[in-house]
Design an enzyme around this catalytic site. Structure first.
Site, PDB file in Angstrom:
ATOM      1  N   SER A 129     -10.661  -3.064   5.797  1.00 38.78           N
ATOM      2  CA  SER A 129      -9.292  -2.659   5.499  1.00 38.78           C
ATOM      3  C   SER A 129      -8.489  -2.489   6.781  1.00 38.78           C
ATOM      4  CB  SER A 129      -9.299  -1.332   4.727  1.00 38.78           C
ATOM      5  OG  SER A 129      -7.993  -0.806   4.608  1.00 38.78           O
ATOM      6  N   ASP A 151      -9.616  -9.152   0.578  1.00 40.78           N
ATOM      7  CA  ASP A 151      -9.785  -8.658   1.938  1.00 40.78           C
ATOM      8  C   ASP A 151     -11.146  -9.014   2.525  1.00 40.78           C
ATOM      9  OD1 ASP A 151      -7.335  -7.681   2.571  1.00 40.78           O
ATOM     10  OD2 ASP A 151      -7.777  -5.591   2.155  1.00 40.78           O
ATOM     11  N   THR A 173       0.892  -1.145   0.000  1.00 41.84           N
ATOM     12  CA  THR A 173       0.000   0.000   0.000  1.00 41.84           C
ATOM     13  C   THR A 173       0.932   1.196   0.000  1.00 41.84           C
ATOM     14  OG1 THR A 173      -1.618  -1.291   1.232  1.00 41.84           O
ATOM     15  CG2 THR A 173      -1.806   1.087   1.435  1.00 41.84           C
TER      16      THR A 173
END
Length: 565
Positions: free
Chosen positions: A445, A416, A374
Site C-alpha cells: 500500500s 495493488d 482513499t
C-alpha cells in the site's frame, strides 16, 4: 448532540460554506480534542464521542463508521487500511487491517493465455476484491484501547444510515456519475436513488436502509457481525453468483495485526509512520533522512533547487519501494532497517546531482498501480492520545459492486499486487517478487498515516488519500510544518509535486508552480506534467504555548471539515 441535530447542523454548514468566505473555515481550534475528516458529519460524530468521555480510539471507531455512511467513495466497511496510534505516554503502535488475497488467489490469476492481464481483471470485477479488513481493525483497536462500549460507537452511523442526511452537492455530482455507469456496477444503479427511482437531489434526505441493517449486525456482534453469520453468508453467496472467489472461510480467517511503527528523528522531532505492508512509512522516512543529509533547511521553499531535491528524493525512495517492499509476513528478509537508516540516506544523497536530473531505469524498478480515492482522518483527545488513520476501497467507490442486501461497496485492492510476475516496464508496471499475489497475502500500500511528536507529545497528525501520490503528499506536508514552519492549513494547501520513479516525470499542481521554475527544471533534464490537485490532506498540529490543537481539512474535500472543542 442527537442525530436530528446533526441534520440541522449540516444544513447550517452548507449555508455558511456557500455564502461566507472560505478563509473563515481554514483552521479550527480545540483545547480538548479535534477530529478532521472528509465529511463534517463524521467529524461531528467523532467530537461528540470525545465530549462523552471517549478517547481517541473511540472517536476513531465512530468517525470511521460514520464515513462509511457519509463518504461512500472511500469511507468503508468493504475495504481496509491502517491506524497509527500515539498514546498519551508517548508510546506508539499501529494496526494493520489491510485487505488480504483470498485463499483461491494465485500469482497469475489475472492473466489470459497470452500472459497479459485479461479484461483489466485486477481492477474490474469481483476477482479484484480483497478480503475486507476495516471492521476487524477497528474492533481490535477498540478491544485493546477503547473506553466506551462498542455499541455506542457504531450507533451514530446506524442512525445516519437509517434516518438519512441531506445530500450535498459534492456527493450529488458523484451520484449522477455512478448511477449512470457501467452495467456491471450493479449496486451503483440504485445506490443513490430515492423511493421514486430518482437520484437524490442536493438538500434531499438520503437514506441507506440495507447498510443500516449490516451495521446493526456489527453493533450487536462486533467483528463476528461481519466475518461470520448473516453478513458473511451473504458475501459468499454474492461472490459465488457473480464470479468472485471470497468465501466464508476467507472471512472467518481474517485477522488484523498490531505492528511496531517505523520511526526516525528529524531535528527536534520524532516521526512515526506505518510499516509494511504499507510502503508509506518507509518511503517517508527514507526521504526525510535524505533531505536532512541534503540540508533542506538551507533551501528556499518552492525554488528550483527545492523542487529538484524533493523530486530526486522521491525517485530514489520509490525505486527502493518497488524493489524491496511487500507483506512482511511473506517477506521476512525485507531490509526495512537499512532503508530507514541515516547511513543509507547519506549514501543515497551521494549519487544525487544537484545540477541535473537522474534517469529512471525502466529495466529495474518503479511504482505500483494505485487508485486515487482513499480517505484519511486525524484525531486527538484531551489526554493527548492521537490517531492517524487512512483507509480505502482503492478506486473511487472501489469495484462499484456489492450486494444490495448488505448496502456497502467492495474494494478493488487486488490491483495493488504486481499482476505479471517478472515484468517491469517504463510506464510503471512492476513485476518484482515481494508483492506478487499469494493466498492470504496483504497487497503493498501507499497509505501513509503519520504522527510527529515533540518532547514526547503529538505535534503533527497527518495523512491523505491519493493512491500513488499519498506518500509524497504527506512527505511534503511534514516538510512544510517541520522545516518551513507553516501553520497546518497553509502546509496542506501549499504546492505539491509527485515523482514515482516510473514513469520518469514530475507531476505538479497546475497554477501553483511558476513557469520560470518549470523551465529551469526542464533545463536540468526533468520532464514535467501538470495536474489539477494532488492529495486531500486532513491534519492537526499542537501549539504548546497556547496549549491548543489546530486542525484543517484540505479545501479540495468538498464536504471535509475540522471539528474541535
Amino acid at each position: 448532540m442527537k442525530i436530528n441535530h446533526y441534520i440541522n447542523y449540516l444544513a447550517l454548514s452548507l449555508f455558511l460554506s456557500t455564502f461566507l468566505p472560505t478563509y473563515l473555515f481554514a483552521q479550527t481550534y480545540g483545547q480538548n480534542g479535534m477530529v478532521v475528516s472528509d465529511h463534517y458529519l463524521a467529524s461531528e460524530v467523532g467530537v461528540e464521542i470525545l465530549k462523552k468521555g471517549g478517547n481517541a480510539i473511540d472517536a476513531t471507531v465512530a468517525t470511521a463508521f460514520a464515513l462509511a455512511v457519509t463518504h461512500p467513495e472511500a469511507g468503508n466497511i468493504g475495504g481496509g487500511g491502517f491506524i497509527v496510534y500515539m498514546k498519551s505516554d508517548g508510546d506508539v503502535t499501529t494496526f494493520d487491517f489491510r485487505e488480504k488475497a483470498p485463499l483461491a488467489a494465485s500469482p497469475t490469476m489475472f492473466l489470459g493465455e497470452d500472459g497479459k492481464i485479461k479484461d483489466n481483471s485486477n481492477h474490474r470485477g469481483l476477482l479484484s476484491v480483497g478480503v475486507p479488513g476495516t471492521v476487524a481493525g477497528l474492533y481490535q483497536a477498540h478491544q485493546k484501547y477503547g473506553k466506551l462500549p462498542w455499541k455506542d460507537l457504531v450507533e451514530p452511523a446506524i442512525q445516519l444510515a437509517k434516518k438519512g442526511f441531506p445530500m450535498s452537492w459534492g456527493l450529488y455530482k458523484a451520484a449522477l456519475r455512478m448511477s449512470e455507469g457501467d452495467e456491471s456496477w450493479d449496486i451503483m444503479k440504485d445506490y443513490f436513488r430515492n423511493a421514486d427511482g430518482e437520484v437524490v437531489s442536493p438538500g434531499e434526505i438520503w437514506k441507506q436502509a440495507a447498510l443500516a441493517k449490516t451495521l446493526e449486525e456489527i453493533k450487536k456482534h462486533g467483528r463476528d457481525g461481519f466475518y461470520k453469520g448473516k453478513v458473511a453468508a451473504e458475501i459468499e453467496a454474492y461472490m459465488k453468483a457473480n464470479g468472485g472467489i471470497i468465501t466464508q472461510e476467507d472471512l472467518a480467517k481474517y485477522e488484523a495485526v498490531e505492528r511496531k511503527p517505523v520511526t526516525t528523528k528529524f531535528k527536534e522531532f520524532e516521526i512515526f509512520s506505518m510499516p509494511p505492508p504499507s510502503s508509506g512509512g518507509v518511503a517517508l522516512i527514507e526521504m526525510m533522512n535524505l533531505l536532512e543529509a541534503a540540508d533542506i533547511s538551507s533551501v528556499e521553499f518552492n525554488s528550483t533547487a527545492y523542487v529538484h531535491l524533493v523530486a530526486e528524493a522521491m525517485r530514489r525512495a520509490f525505486a527502493d519501494r518497488a524493489e524491496f517492499l511487500g507483506d512482511p509476513d511473506f517477506n521476512p528478509e525485507m531490509p526495512v532497517d537499512k532503508l530507514i537508516s541515516k547511513d543509507f540516506a547519506k549514501a543515497r544523497f551521494e549519487n544525487l546531482d544537484l545540477k541535473h536530473a537522474s534517469k529512471s531505469d525502466s529495466s529495474k524498478y518503479g511504482q505500483l498501480y494505485g487508485g486515487d480515492h482513499t480517505t484519511h482522518f486525524s484525531v486527538v483527545d484531551k489526554d493527548g492520545n492521537a490517531i492517524s488513520m487512512t483507509y480505502t476501497l482503492e478506486n473511487s467507490y472501489g469495484v462499484k459492486m456489492g450486494s444490495s442486501k448488505l448496502g456497502f461497496i467492495f474494494n478493488n485492492e487486488m490491483g495493488d499486487f504486481n499482476p505479471i510476475p517478472g515484468v517491469t516496464t517504463s510506464t510503471g508496471l512492476i513485476g518484482s517478487d515481494p508483492n506478487l499475489v499469494a493466498p492470504e497475502k496483504r497487497m503493498l500500500s501507499s497509505m501513509t498515516p503519520t504522527i510527529v511528536s515533540k518532547d514526547g507529545k503529538p505535534y503533527l497528525v497527518i495523512g491523505s488519500p491519493g493512491g500513488r501520490t499519498i506518500i509524497n503528499t504527506v512527505f511534503q506536508t511534514v516538510l512544510n510544518v517541520l522545516v518551513y514552519d507553516m501553520r497546518i492549513d497553509r502546509a496542506i494547501e501549499a504546492m505539491k509535486i509527485h515523482h514515482q520513479w516510473l514513469p520518469d516525470q514530475i507531476l505538479y499542481e497546475r497554477n501553483l508552480l511558476s513557469p520560470d521554475t518549470r523551465k529551469a527544471l526542464e533545463e536540468m533534464g526533468h520532464t514535467l506534467r501538470p495536474t489539477t490537485n494532488i492529495g486531500v490532506l486532513m491534519g492537526i498540529t499542537y501549539d504548546p504555548n497556547l496549549k491548543v490543537y489546530m486542525g484543517a481539512a484540505d479545501s479540495s474535500s468538498e464536504d471535509g471539515a475540522a471539528r474541535g472543542y
